[in-house]
Each structure stands twice: as structure tokens, then as C-alpha cells.
Enzyme design. Structure first.
Site, mmCIF file in Angstrom:
data_model
loop_
_atom_site.group_PDB
_atom_site.id
_atom_site.type_symbol
_atom_site.label_atom_id
_atom_site.label_comp_id
_atom_site.label_asym_id
_atom_site.label_seq_id
_atom_site.Cartn_x
_atom_site.Cartn_y
_atom_site.Cartn_z
ATOM 1 N N GLY A 1 46.423 -34.751 40.905
ATOM 2 C CA GLY A 1 47.439 -34.023 40.141
ATOM 3 C C GLY A 1 48.276 -33.110 41.022
ATOM 4 N N CYS B 1 52.897 -46.821 51.108
ATOM 5 C CA CYS B 1 54.178 -47.482 50.933
ATOM 6 C C CYS B 1 53.972 -48.621 49.933
ATOM 7 C CB CYS B 1 54.554 -48.043 52.295
ATOM 8 S SG CYS B 1 56.230 -48.447 52.429
ATOM 9 N N TYR C 1 49.436 -39.537 32.041
ATOM 10 C CA TYR C 1 49.406 -39.866 33.456
ATOM 11 C C TYR C 1 48.028 -40.317 33.938
ATOM 12 C CZ TYR C 1 52.095 -40.264 37.651
ATOM 13 O OH TYR C 1 52.779 -40.779 38.717
HETATM 14 P P1 NAD Z 1 40.499 -33.120 40.015
HETATM 15 O O1 NAD Z 1 39.212 -33.074 39.274
HETATM 16 O O2 NAD Z 1 40.526 -32.998 41.498
HETATM 17 O O3 NAD Z 1 41.463 -31.994 39.437
HETATM 18 C C1 NAD Z 1 41.620 -31.736 38.069
HETATM 19 C C2 NAD Z 1 42.265 -30.363 37.919
HETATM 20 O O4 NAD Z 1 42.483 -30.098 36.547
HETATM 21 C C3 NAD Z 1 41.407 -29.242 38.461
HETATM 22 O O5 NAD Z 1 42.181 -28.479 39.353
HETATM 23 C C4 NAD Z 1 41.012 -28.450 37.217
HETATM 24 O O6 NAD Z 1 40.871 -27.079 37.484
HETATM 25 C C5 NAD Z 1 42.165 -28.736 36.296
HETATM 26 N N1 NAD Z 1 41.855 -28.624 34.864
HETATM 27 C C6 NAD Z 1 40.843 -29.201 34.167
HETATM 28 N N2 NAD Z 1 40.951 -28.930 32.873
HETATM 29 C C7 NAD Z 1 42.063 -28.177 32.725
HETATM 30 C C8 NAD Z 1 42.719 -27.616 31.615
HETATM 31 N N3 NAD Z 1 42.265 -27.785 30.375
HETATM 32 N N4 NAD Z 1 43.861 -26.919 31.834
HETATM 33 C C9 NAD Z 1 44.359 -26.738 33.077
HETATM 34 N N5 NAD Z 1 43.752 -27.236 34.169
HETATM 35 C C10 NAD Z 1 42.632 -27.964 33.992
HETATM 36 O O7 NAD Z 1 41.195 -34.462 39.530
HETATM 37 P P2 NAD Z 1 42.435 -35.271 40.153
HETATM 38 O O8 NAD Z 1 41.961 -36.085 41.298
HETATM 39 O O9 NAD Z 1 43.579 -34.375 40.350
HETATM 40 O O10 NAD Z 1 42.735 -36.276 38.952
HETATM 41 C C11 NAD Z 1 43.249 -35.762 37.727
HETATM 42 C C12 NAD Z 1 43.175 -36.779 36.623
HETATM 43 O O11 NAD Z 1 44.097 -37.835 36.863
HETATM 44 C C13 NAD Z 1 41.812 -37.439 36.507
HETATM 45 O O12 NAD Z 1 41.522 -37.705 35.153
HETATM 46 C C14 NAD Z 1 41.986 -38.695 37.268
HETATM 47 O O13 NAD Z 1 41.047 -39.655 36.892
HETATM 48 C C15 NAD Z 1 43.397 -39.075 36.885
HETATM 49 N N6 NAD Z 1 44.009 -39.904 37.908
HETATM 50 C C16 NAD Z 1 45.254 -40.368 37.721
HETATM 51 C C17 NAD Z 1 45.846 -41.182 38.673
HETATM 52 C C18 NAD Z 1 47.198 -41.708 38.498
HETATM 53 O O14 NAD Z 1 47.638 -42.534 39.245
HETATM 54 N N7 NAD Z 1 47.921 -41.229 37.560
HETATM 55 C C19 NAD Z 1 45.198 -41.521 39.819
HETATM 56 C C20 NAD Z 1 43.945 -41.007 40.008
HETATM 57 C C21 NAD Z 1 43.381 -40.192 39.070
#
Ligand code: NAD
Length: 577
Positions: A189, A422, A333
Site C-alpha cells: 500500500g 517493467c 485494490y
Molecule cells: P501490510 O500488512 O504491510 O500493511 C497494511 C497496512 O494497513 C499497515 O500499515 C496497517 O497499519 C494498515 N492498516 C490496517 N488496518 C487499517 C485500518 N483499519 N485503517 C488504517 N490503516 C490500517 O500490507 P501490504 O503489503 O501493504 O498489503 C495491503 C493489502 O493489499 C493486503 O490485503 C494485501 O494482500 C493487498 N495486496 C494488494 C496488491 C495489489 O496488487 N493491489 C498486491 C499485494 C497485496
């Protein structure tokens, strides 16, 4: 003596070796018997580089509890095996623990990995957490357990491309003057604010953990931190009115932030979220608690934590839907927040806003395009700069790719081993060889390594989120036009084919970004050490791997994929019937 299993919840004390490494070893001296094994050892340590991983002392790389090894004891054992693994042997890793080693052959993978997989009927968080507590399984996320994570730089191009596509669809190609609101500044994120400013827009991002906001500011992914939601809105409005790219983090629960925005009648232009909602217990934070208080609640009363976490998600999705109603362009997302509230709170209307794949990424998947990435094992940034030049020379007609490489050089800092992402696809060359984009690039790099223009081998890998390697009905395969969203044969075929084609590491995982039971996905690595063997592997893997993306989408009836298959001579046996 059997190695001691990590106890109930813990992974044991951090390994001495890890403390000594502090990231991947670099340079041209090998600890292992060959570069293929050495690459695996370096990538595992790169995943656990304190600069790269979110909580390396707990073996957590990113995405909630996505781990690189099951326990510190298992980590030590993997390193020991890799150091002595021969060029005709294959190591088996089951949920982050080395479990076997067999004589195979030189062209076979050196490491095969299966993480977090459960049999269908048991394939849910409840069973997973029970087994995890017994030390029998590990959450591998996507690139965490397959040793292909490269820090926030890994997702940045995907996030940039997604927002660029959104800008093309909604705002004539730029986010200038637009405000994007999101949540979650973790490993993945955290790429959002920078991807928004790279698209000339303004970003407000909430995180409950102030340390995560600070980390993104320190690493140049986010510009400033606001005092509160009002302050964030004011700063964002000013920047948007001036047409300046700008990003601000705000220390608040994302659900609370969106409700505050509704109360103030502030409607962002674009709205999404990347909190770790895929895991209601160990990822998402319920409203009403500071991080430490919530962490205590999780320990003392996990059931209550789960319920409060899901209650907050319900409010969070309600607010997204309401803001969408008032005019925001909303999309999920990839964190399965819609699936969570649908399943646990009966909120079918959660799916009234789309996921990012059908909305913005599928047309790329149809052409076999996905987040191709490579790392310099030398540790020398110059090696990546040489590959930047090579990719630009190889594809002179791709303006967007040139723009991306220039922006990345300027704005994306390396974390751990220097690396680049890329999006490349199939698109066979129209000469006799008919090589794919990915194969052409990999062969060029292999030549540069052979000629000594690059100091040490380059490892090419990719995200699991790719054209043909995932079945994930709430993300990569959401709303497939033939209804084949939940069919998981495809990632299995992709992994098997990667083995047949001779990738050096192949893995298959359950869960990933959307949580246990919601996705199966596969990954590969190929080590370009300048040898003929590497060229042979690259030619095959980088044809079959994007090729499965093309056939998967052609099979589902997507015109663009059928066209790609015909133009690029990909065999689709039942195409004409
Ligand atoms: P992460 O666990 O490293 O970070 C998550 C963040 O969200 C943390 O900083 C946490 O403090 C914060 N958080 C949790 N609950 C919250 C809330 N209610 N309000 C505000 N902040 C809150 O995870 P990440 O690696 O950043 O991944 C985030 C999400 O995106 C996961 O669910 C992951 O599986 C998904 N993801 C998406 C993609 C994509 O391509 N879109 C790729 C990989 C992962």
C-alpha cells in the site's frame, strides 16, 4: 535430532546468520555450488533485509503475515541446504520449511516451493490459524514465501499503471488536480502516494500505524504527514487547486477517516484502500484502538478482535459505497475487503464497486502482460542502469515504457538488491524466431552478463499477480466473461509448465493478497548467468509463462487474447471450433 518446530505462535529467536547478513550477500564470490542456488540464497535474504521487509525479526515480509520461512530454525536449515545443493539436485520447501532434497537433473528447478495450501473443504482461515499455531504451515502471501519480494518498489509500477489506466478512462490521461483517497501504507500500500504523484495527482492516505507513515516518508514514497483529517483535506485541496502533485499521510483508522469525509461532505475524485483487510485477525485494525491496544486485544481475545475488525470493515465499505454514490470513482485494490463483508456480514452490495483487475488490468493480461521484474545479484545499481538502457533500446517504440523507466530512475529508490519492474508481455517478434517480449529482454540481459557488461547474474522473476498464474475470484479472475473465476486448474498448469520449461525456482501458494481459500497462484525465477543453459531456460520459460496468460484469457473468450494468440502464433487447440 528433529529440528525444533516453532512454538505455538512464535517463530523463535532471530537467527544469528540473519543478523550477520542484514540483507542479501552481494558481489561475485559464491557461498553455494552454483549461481542458481546462490540466487535463491540471496533472494531469501533480500526478502528479509530490514530495508525491504516490514517485520523481518518475525520473518514477516509484507501483506499482513506473509513470511519468507516458517521459523528461524527453518530459515537456518534452508540456508544450510542451499549451500550444499548440487547442480543436479532439487530442494523441496513446504510452507517455509525444507522437507526434502532429491537428485533430479541440471535443467530442472533447484527449488520447488508450496506454501499455505489446504484441501478445499478445510481451505479457510480457521483451519489455517489452527495449523499455523501448531507450527505446521506458514502464510506465504505471494512473493514473500517465494522469495521474490523486492520491497515497495516491486508494486510501484503496477500501482502506477493501474492509476494511469484509470486516468485514461476517467480524466483524459492525467490525475492532475484530482484527489485520490486511500488507506494502508504497508509494504504494498505504501506505493500508492508515489504512484499518484507520478500520475500528477494528489493523495491522502490513512494508516493507523504512525511508524508506517514515517517509513514511507523516509523512503520518499509519501511527502508529508497531516495533523488530522481536516488538515489532510485542506492540504490536498490546496495542492489540487494549484495542479501540484502532492501526497500526505494521516494517522487515523481508514474507516473513521471516510466517515469524517462524509460528515464534511468532502468527496474525493478517486477512492480505494490497501489496508490488510484480507486477514481480519492479523492484518486489519478495528476502529477505536491504538495499534498497541489492538495488538493486546488480539492476544487476549482473538474472537472479539475478529468481530470488531469485521464491524469496522463493514463501516469502511459502507462509507466507500456512500462516497461512490456521491461521485467518487471507487475500486477495490486487491485486499478482499468486499469479499470479507459479503461473507461475514452478508453485505452483497459490497460488490457494487469493482475490483481493479476487471476495471483496469485485464486488457493487459489478455496480451500476456504482467509485472516482470529483475534483480542485480552483484548489488551494484549500475547493473540495473545497464538493464534500463537495454530495455529502452530493445523496445524503442514503447513510449510509456520509456517514460516509466525515466520516472523510476528519478523517483524510485532501491531497497535491498537493486531491482526494476517493467510490465512486459507475449507479443512475439515478427522475425523467424518469434520470440516474446519477455524472452527477447531476458536473452539480451543474458548476453550482457556473458560479455561482462553486467557484473554478476541477474535474476528475473515476477509477481504472482500475472496474466496466467492466478485463480482469484475477488481479484485477478473477478467477473471473467465465461464465469470461470474460481477454476484453479490454470495456476497449477502454469506452475507445472514452469517446471517443464526449466525455471530455477517454482512455487505454488494459496491465499496471497486476498486470504486463505480465496486464491491459488504460482511464481518462477530464472537466473541469467550468461550461460547457454540460462539462455535455453529463458527462451522457454518466458514463452510458456506469458503464454499461459494468453491461452487462459483466450479460453475464456476474450477477443484481445484470441487476437494475441493468432498474431503471435500461440497454439490454442480448440480456437477454430
Ligand atoms: P501490510 O500488512 O504491510 O500493511 C497494511 C497496512 O494497513 C499497515 O500499515 C496497517 O497499519 C494498515 N492498516 C490496517 N488496518 C487499517 C485500518 N483499519 N485503517 C488504517 N490503516 C490500517 O500490507 P501490504 O503489503 O501493504 O498489503 C495491503 C493489502 O493489499 C493486503 O490485503 C494485501 O494482500 C493487498 N495486496 C494488494 C496488491 C495489489 O496488487 N493491489 C498486491 C499485494 C497485496
Amino acid at each position: 535430532m528433529a529440528r525444533q518446530q516453532a512454538n505455538e505462535s512464535g517463530v523463535g529467536e532471530p537467527s544469528e546468520q540473519w543478523r550477520e547478513y542484514q540483507g542479501a550477500p552481494t558481489g561475485t564470490d559464491l557461498e553455494c555450488e552454483g549461481w542458481r542456488q546462490e540466487a535463491a540464497l540471496r533472494l531469501l535474504n533480500n526478502n528479509l533485509d530490514p530495508e525491504v521487509a516490514e517485520r523481518p525479526e518475525e520473518l514477516v515480509v509484507y501483506g499482513g503475515t506473509g513470511r519468507a520461512a516458517r521459523s528461524w530454525d527453518a530459515y537456518d536449515a534452508i540456508l544450510e541446504e542451499l549451500r550444499t545443493l548440487g547442480d543436479e539436485e532439487t530442494l523441496l520447501v513446504q510452507s517455509g520449511k525444507p522437507v526434502g532434497r532429491f537428485r533430479t537433473h541440471e535443467r530442472a528447478p533447484r527449488v520447488l516451493i508450496a506454501n499455505s495450501n489446504l484441501v478445499g473443504k478445510w481451505d479457510d482461515w480457521e483451519h489455517f490459524h489452527e495449523l499455523e499455531a501448531k507450527g505446521l504451515i506458514m502464510y506465504g502471501q505471494m512473493t514473500a514465501g517465494s522469495w521474490a519480494y523486492i520491497g515497495t518498489q516491486g508494486i510501484i509500477q503496477g500501482t502506477y499503471e493501474t492509476l494511469a489506466e484509470l486516468a485514461r478512462q476517467e480524466y483524459e490521461g492525467s490525475l492532475e488536480g484530482r484527489i485520490v483517497v486511500t488507506g494502508g501504507l504497508g509494504g504494498m500500500g505504501g506505493a500508492q502516494p508515489l504512484a499518484v504523484t507520478m500520475n500528477e495527482g494528489v493523495c491522502i492516505a490513512a494508516d493507523v500505524d504512525a511508524a508506517r507513515i514515517d517509513r514511507r516518508i523516509e523512503t520518499g514514497y509519501c511527502q508529508e504527514t497531516a495533523d488530522d483529517v481536516d488538515d489532510a483535506i485542506e492540504r490536498a485541496r490546496e495542492a489540487a487547486e494549484a495542479g501540484e502533485p502532492y501526497s500526505v499521510g494521516v494517522h487515523v483508522n481508514a474507516a473513521d477517516m471516510l466517515e469524517a469525509m462524509l460528515e464534511r461532505d468532502f468527496v474525493p475524485d478517486v477512492l480505494t484502500d490497501q489496508t490488510s483487510a484480507h486477514d481480519e485477525l492479523e492484518g486489519y485494525y478495528p476502529s477505536g484502538y491504538a495499534v498497541e491496544e489492538a495488538d493486546e486485544l488480539r492476544e487476549s481475545d482473538p474472537d472479539r478482535y475478529r468481530e470488531e475488525s469485521l464491524d469496522t470493515m463493514e463501516r469502511h465499505v459502507d462509507a466507500i459505497l456512500e462516497l461512490q454514490e456521491r461521485g467518487a470513482v471507487a475500486f477495490e485494490y486487491g485486499n478482499n475487503i468486499r469479499g470479507q463483508v459479503q461473507e461475514h456480514r452478508g453485505m452483497d452490495e459490497a460488490f457494487d464497486y469493482p475490483g481493479f483487475v476487471p476495471a483496469y488490468v485485464r486488457p493487459l493480461f489478455c496480451r500476456g502482460k504482467g509485472p516482470f521484474r529483475w534483480l542485480a545479484l552483484s548489488g551494484d545499481p549500475e547493473d540495473i542502469h545497464r538493464t534500463d538502457e537495454a530495455v529502452k533500446e530493445l523496445f524503442p517504440e514503447k513510449d510509456a515504457l520509456h517514460r516509466w523507466i525515466d520516472l523510476a530512475q528519478e523517483q524510485v529508490r532501491f531497497q535491498g538488491l537493486p531491482a526494476r519492474v517493467c510490465w512486459l508481455g507475449y507479443q512475439a517478434s515478427d522475425d523467424e524466431e518469434g520470440l516474446t517480449e519477455r524472452a527477447r529482454f531476458a536473452l539480451e540481459i543474458n548476453d550482457l552478463v556473458a560479455e561482462g557488461e553486467i557484473a554478476a547474474p541477474i535474476v528475473v522473476t515476477r509477481d504472482h499477480l500475472d496474466a496466467g498464474s492466478v485463480a482469484s475470484p475477488h481479484r485477478e479472475t473477478e467477473a471473467m466473461q465465461d464465469g470461470s473465476d474460481a477454476i484453479a486448474d490454470w495456476p497449477i498448469l502454469n506452475a507445472l509448465l514452469n517446471c517443464a520449461a526449466g525455471a530455477d525456482v517454482v512455487s505454488v501458494h494459496d491465499g496471497g493478497g486476498v486470504g486463505i481459500g480465496n486464491a491459488l497462484h504460482a511464481n518462477n525465477h530464472v537466473v541469467l548467468d550468461g550461460s547457454d543453459l540460462a539462455a535455453e531456460k529463458a527462451r522457454r520459460v518466458f514463452t510458456t509463462d506469458p503464454g499461459t496468460g494468453v491461452i487462459r484469457h483466450a479460453d475464456a473468450g476474450y477477443e484481445a487474447a484470441i487476437e494475441e494468440a493468432r498474431e503471435s502464433n500461440v497454439d490454442v487447440p480448440m480456437d477454430e471450433r
